[in-house]
Design an enzyme around this catalytic site. Sequence first.
Site, PDB file in Angstrom:
ATOM      1  N   ASP A   1      -6.698  -6.707   3.917  1.00 35.81           N
ATOM      2  CA  ASP A   1      -7.782  -6.037   3.189  1.00 35.81           C
ATOM      3  C   ASP A   1      -8.693  -7.091   2.568  1.00 35.81           C
ATOM      4  O   ASP A   1      -9.919  -7.031   2.684  1.00 35.81           O
ATOM      5  CB  ASP A   1      -7.179  -5.139   2.097  1.00 35.81           C
ATOM      6  CG  ASP A   1      -8.252  -4.445   1.274  1.00 35.81           C
ATOM      7  OD1 ASP A   1      -9.201  -3.920   1.880  1.00 35.81           O
ATOM      8  OD2 ASP A   1      -8.144  -4.453   0.027  1.00 35.81           O
TER       9      ASP A   1
ATOM     10  N   LYS B   1       2.669 -15.261   3.017  1.00 36.18           N
ATOM     11  CA  LYS B   1       2.939 -16.013   1.781  1.00 36.18           C
ATOM     12  C   LYS B   1       4.442 -16.288   1.778  1.00 36.18           C
ATOM     13  O   LYS B   1       5.177 -15.899   0.853  1.00 36.18           O
ATOM     14  CB  LYS B   1       2.472 -15.186   0.562  1.00 36.18           C
ATOM     15  CG  LYS B   1       2.487 -15.929  -0.754  1.00 36.18           C
ATOM     16  CD  LYS B   1       1.426 -16.991  -0.885  1.00 36.18           C
ATOM     17  CE  LYS B   1       1.637 -17.806  -2.146  1.00 36.18           C
ATOM     18  NZ  LYS B   1       0.754 -18.976  -2.243  1.00 36.18           N
TER      19      LYS B   1
ATOM     20  N   TYR C   1       0.823  -1.215   0.000  1.00 41.88           N
ATOM     21  CA  TYR C   1       0.000   0.000   0.000  1.00 41.88           C
ATOM     22  C   TYR C   1       0.854   1.260   0.000  1.00 41.88           C
ATOM     23  O   TYR C   1       0.428   2.303  -0.475  1.00 41.88           O
ATOM     24  CB  TYR C   1      -0.905   0.025   1.234  1.00 41.88           C
ATOM     25  CG  TYR C   1      -2.257  -0.607   1.038  1.00 41.88           C
ATOM     26  CD1 TYR C   1      -2.377  -1.963   0.795  1.00 41.88           C
ATOM     27  CD2 TYR C   1      -3.424   0.152   1.099  1.00 41.88           C
ATOM     28  CE1 TYR C   1      -3.611  -2.552   0.624  1.00 41.88           C
ATOM     29  CE2 TYR C   1      -4.666  -0.427   0.927  1.00 41.88           C
ATOM     30  CZ  TYR C   1      -4.756  -1.773   0.690  1.00 41.88           C
ATOM     31  OH  TYR C   1      -5.991  -2.343   0.520  1.00 41.88           O
TER      32      TYR C   1
ATOM     33  N   ASP D   1      -3.352 -18.082   0.817  1.00 38.15           N
ATOM     34  CA  ASP D   1      -4.314 -18.789  -0.042  1.00 38.15           C
ATOM     35  C   ASP D   1      -5.059 -19.850   0.762  1.00 38.15           C
ATOM     36  O   ASP D   1      -6.282 -19.990   0.668  1.00 38.15           O
ATOM     37  CB  ASP D   1      -3.622 -19.386  -1.288  1.00 38.15           C
ATOM     38  CG  ASP D   1      -2.323 -20.113  -0.981  1.00 38.15           C
ATOM     39  OD1 ASP D   1      -1.844 -20.051   0.167  1.00 38.15           O
ATOM     40  OD2 ASP D   1      -1.778 -20.757  -1.903  1.00 38.15           O
TER      41      ASP D   1
ATOM     42  N   ASP E   1     -12.693  -8.555   3.999  1.00 36.43           N
ATOM     43  CA  ASP E   1     -13.947  -8.554   3.220  1.00 36.43           C
ATOM     44  C   ASP E   1     -14.539  -9.964   3.204  1.00 36.43           C
ATOM     45  O   ASP E   1     -15.755 -10.143   3.279  1.00 36.43           O
ATOM     46  CB  ASP E   1     -13.718  -8.094   1.771  1.00 36.43           C
ATOM     47  CG  ASP E   1     -13.950  -6.596   1.587  1.00 36.43           C
ATOM     48  OD1 ASP E   1     -13.639  -5.841   2.532  1.00 36.43           O
ATOM     49  OD2 ASP E   1     -14.431  -6.188   0.507  1.00 36.43           O
TER      50      ASP E   1
HETATM   51  C1  IPM Z   1     -10.619  -0.830   3.446  1.00 34.97           C
HETATM   52  C2  IPM Z   1     -10.742  -0.230   2.068  1.00 34.97           C
HETATM   53  C3  IPM Z   1      -9.546   0.675   1.816  1.00 34.97           C
HETATM   54  C4  IPM Z   1      -8.309  -0.183   1.881  1.00 34.97           C
HETATM   55  C5  IPM Z   1      -9.591   1.474   0.484  1.00 34.97           C
HETATM   56  C6  IPM Z   1     -10.829   2.333   0.400  1.00 34.97           C
HETATM   57  C7  IPM Z   1      -8.343   2.285   0.269  1.00 34.97           C
HETATM   58  O1  IPM Z   1     -10.872  -1.229   1.109  1.00 34.97           O
HETATM   59  O2  IPM Z   1     -10.539  -0.049   4.429  1.00 34.97           O
HETATM   60  O3  IPM Z   1     -10.601  -2.053   3.562  1.00 34.97           O
HETATM   61  O4  IPM Z   1      -7.926  -0.830   0.895  1.00 34.97           O
HETATM   62  O5  IPM Z   1      -7.685  -0.204   2.950  1.00 34.97           O
HETATM   63 MG    MG Z   2     -11.067  -3.175   1.919  1.00 37.00          MG
END
Ligand code: IPM
Ligand code: MG
Length: 354
Positions: A245, A189, A142, A221, A249
């Site tokens: 990240d 990884k 990042y 993975d 999700d």
């Molecule tokens: C999160 C989001 C952010 C990230 C984006 C919006 C930059 O996806 O907070 O998970 O990748 O950290």
């Molecule tokens: Mg995110």
Amino acid sequence: MQAQIVLLPGDGIGPEIVEQAVRVLRAVGEKFGHTFAFDAQLLGGASIDACGVPLTDEALAACNAADAVLMGAVGGPKWDGVEPARRPEKGLLALRKGMGVFANLRPCTIHRQLAGACPLRPDILSEPIDILMLRELTGDIYFGKRSRSADRAYATDEMAYSREEVSRLARIGFENAMKRRKRLCSVDKANVLECSRLWRETVQEMAKEYPEVDVTYMYVDNAAMQLILHPAQFDVMITGNLFGDILSDESAAIAGSLGMMPSASLGAGTRGLYEPIHGSAPDIAGKDLANPLGTILSAAMLLRHSLGLEAEAAAIENAVEKVLDAGYRTADIWSEGCTKIGCAQMGEQVAMQI
Ligand code: IPM
Ligand code: MG
């Protein structure tokens, strides 16, 4: 107590969800006798429109002078054409870096009222799921160097970690594991990436200080697969910025809705940045359809981690459970037999329960 909270509503549904979290915080203030002073600042596309940059020095300074920061969401199609260095997301990354909040706590629990929204088979959910995903937030690919060749046909993004960056995150992971079920899974990884080998060595070294913690090491993975096959095996998971990240999700989907997921980002002191893990959902912005619960639960984390107000944090969490028990749902978590309500009504319901 008196506390100064900076609000960064941001873009899309950001302003409406933050408004509801503020309503709930005011209710907590009244009930428990605290005064929260709110100071709204610009972030993301809203800041680009007003000031030309996604985060101004003044906004960052206000955040660093506050006790805590509550953010909504950033980004949207309106700013898709903006050059990479000034995109709305860049403001969020600069904010995280500028506040030094390197540890991102993303708890994943399934609210039993929403079990129907979980895409996993019921037998996979027979054991309770309570995961603390701990994502490193200010390093990794990042923040590495990026490049693009003159003919635009070749691009690079550098992944970089220092031992210090890994170890301060791992420390928080071990400390949390000690307060929980004493299991820690470090995700990397290391079969391919040098950063991951450094990550694993650092965690292995620290593990010696925590003989009570059962530590496992998993390639990312495999971790992605294990989260779906057997999520109950996890207690604390620690991982780098990019893997975290993605996995957070995934864990949000397991919990039933991205709209329910809070997060806390912490640094060396108690000041923290709190945000739901979802995006700005431009398609439903301004329509009173968004689910404010992720932001409201982030406000609970704010009370707990930055202000040390545990009972107040629990009051918000209990209020959310009661509202779900009563059958109130925003559209994203609605199912047959429940009462569909909008964003503002959801905030009102939670505030009323408090
Ligand atoms: C999160 C989001 C952010 C990230 C984006 C919006 C930059 O996806 O907070 O998970 O990748 O950290
Ligand atoms: Mg995110």
